[in-house]
Design a protein around this motif. Structure first.
Motif, PDB file in Angstrom:
ATOM      1  N   GLN A  82       0.790  -1.231   0.000  1.00 41.63           N
ATOM      2  CA  GLN A  82       0.000   0.000   0.000  1.00 41.63           C
ATOM      3  C   GLN A  82       0.825   1.285   0.000  1.00 41.63           C
ATOM      4  OE1 GLN A  82      -3.331   0.319   2.612  1.00 41.63           O
ATOM      5  NE2 GLN A  82      -3.906  -1.835   2.375  1.00 41.63           N
ATOM      6  N   THR A  83       2.075   1.211   0.421  1.00 42.67           N
ATOM      7  CA  THR A  83       2.875   2.439   0.442  1.00 42.67           C
ATOM      8  C   THR A  83       3.666   2.644  -0.837  1.00 42.67           C
ATOM      9  OG1 THR A  83       4.678   1.296   1.580  1.00 42.67           O
ATOM     10  CG2 THR A  83       3.102   2.526   2.947  1.00 42.67           C
ATOM     11  N   GLY A  84       4.096   1.575  -1.468  1.00 44.57           N
ATOM     12  CA  GLY A  84       4.812   1.698  -2.726  1.00 44.57           C
ATOM     13  C   GLY A  84       6.233   2.212  -2.592  1.00 44.57           C
ATOM     14  N   VAL A  85       6.867   2.076  -1.441  1.00 48.86           N
ATOM     15  CA  VAL A  85       8.252   2.501  -1.291  1.00 48.86           C
ATOM     16  C   VAL A  85       9.176   1.406  -1.830  1.00 48.86           C
ATOM     17  CG1 VAL A  85       7.840   4.053   0.635  1.00 48.86           C
ATOM     18  CG2 VAL A  85       8.292   1.667   1.091  1.00 48.86           C
ATOM     19  N   ARG A  86      10.406   1.784  -2.166  1.00 43.90           N
ATOM     20  CA  ARG A  86      11.349   0.839  -2.741  1.00 43.90           C
ATOM     21  C   ARG A  86      11.692  -0.275  -1.753  1.00 43.90           C
ATOM     22  NH1 ARG A  86      16.865   3.187  -4.866  1.00 43.90           N
ATOM     23  NH2 ARG A  86      15.361   4.319  -6.130  1.00 43.90           N
ATOM     24  N   PHE A  87      11.941   0.103  -0.506  1.00 45.77           N
ATOM     25  CA  PHE A  87      12.276  -0.885   0.514  1.00 45.77           C
ATOM     26  C   PHE A  87      11.213  -0.804   1.603  1.00 45.77           C
ATOM     27  CE2 PHE A  87      14.327  -2.202   4.445  1.00 45.77           C
ATOM     28  CZ  PHE A  87      14.854  -3.420   4.064  1.00 45.77           C
ATOM     29  N   THR A  88      10.531  -1.904   1.832  1.00 47.87           N
ATOM     30  CA  THR A  88       9.502  -1.930   2.870  1.00 47.87           C
ATOM     31  C   THR A  88      10.177  -1.978   4.239  1.00 47.87           C
ATOM     32  OG1 THR A  88       8.028  -3.148   1.404  1.00 47.87           O
ATOM     33  CG2 THR A  88       7.484  -3.145   3.743  1.00 47.87           C
ATOM     34  N   PRO A  89       9.839  -1.045   5.104  1.00 47.42           N
ATOM     35  CA  PRO A  89      10.504  -1.024   6.412  1.00 47.42           C
ATOM     36  C   PRO A  89      10.114  -2.233   7.265  1.00 47.42           C
ATOM     37  CG  PRO A  89       8.862   0.726   6.259  1.00 47.42           C
ATOM     38  CD  PRO A  89       8.910   0.074   4.944  1.00 47.42           C
ATOM     39  N   SER A  90      11.073  -2.687   8.062  1.00 45.64           N
ATOM     40  CA  SER A  90      10.773  -3.762   8.996  1.00 45.64           C
ATOM     41  C   SER A  90       9.965  -3.172  10.152  1.00 45.64           C
ATOM     42  CB  SER A  90      12.062  -4.398   9.515  1.00 45.64           C
ATOM     43  OG  SER A  90      12.835  -3.443  10.192  1.00 45.64           O
TER      44      SER A  90
END
Length: 172
Positions: A82-90
């Motif tokens: 849903q956020t579409g960022v390159r690296f999904t935060p842990s």
């Protein structure tokens, strides 16, 4: 250089996504009444700390913490989708200390209120140690001021008060 505005926006979005996913998709019976209170993301957007509270006793809090840990993978994948960022935060789940702090503050306020009532009760029949109103009012002269004025008049004597022209020489 970190963009704090972007980290704040991502943290707000993660909070919403996690809360909605917990409500709609996670069907773990151990999960109690969990409220996501805050989310913080590091400056590099790699780690997110999710603060939560649980309504209930210590047993329900422990069960909800275990349920959140087991649902961490599903929640992280939903955040990434849903956020579409390159690296999904842990995601790291931390119980929020806000309710405990509020309870402590309420207890301290209750103690202060009881102490104020005790002081009010002790002072209800008390009288002033000195005058009821120790402050001078304009136009009133105290006994000390009157004695000082009388002493000054007595030392000057008659005719001692001469006028000057402002430069120190007597008027002629």
């Amino acid at each position: 250089m970190t963009d704090t505005a972007r980290a704040r926006k991502l943290a707000d979005r993660i909070r919403v996504v996690v809360a909605e996913t917990l409500q709609r998709r996670i069907k773990d019976p151990r999960l109690g009444y969990v409220t996501i209170t805050d989310t913080r993301v590091t400056g590099d957007l790699r780690e997110a700390t999710v603060f939560y509270t649980v309504f209930g006793d210590d047993e329900e809090r422990a069960a909800s913490a275990a349920a959140l840990e087991s649902a961490k993978g599903v929640l992280r994948s939903e955040v990434g989708r849903q956020t579409g960022v390159r690296f999904t935060p842990s995601l790291t789940f931390v119980p929020d200390a806000l309710p405990d702090n509020a309870r402590t503050i309420d207890d301290l306020l209750a103690k202060a209120k009881a102490a104020d009532a005790q002081v009010r009760q002790a002072s209800s029949g008390a009288t002033y140690a000195g005058d009821a109103d120790p402050y001078r009012k304009p136009g009133e002269a105290s006994e000390e001021d009157q004695e000082t004025e009388e002493a000054a008049e007595a030392t000057e004597g008659p005719g001692a008060a001469g006028s000057t022209d402002g430069k120190g020489s007597p008027d002629a």
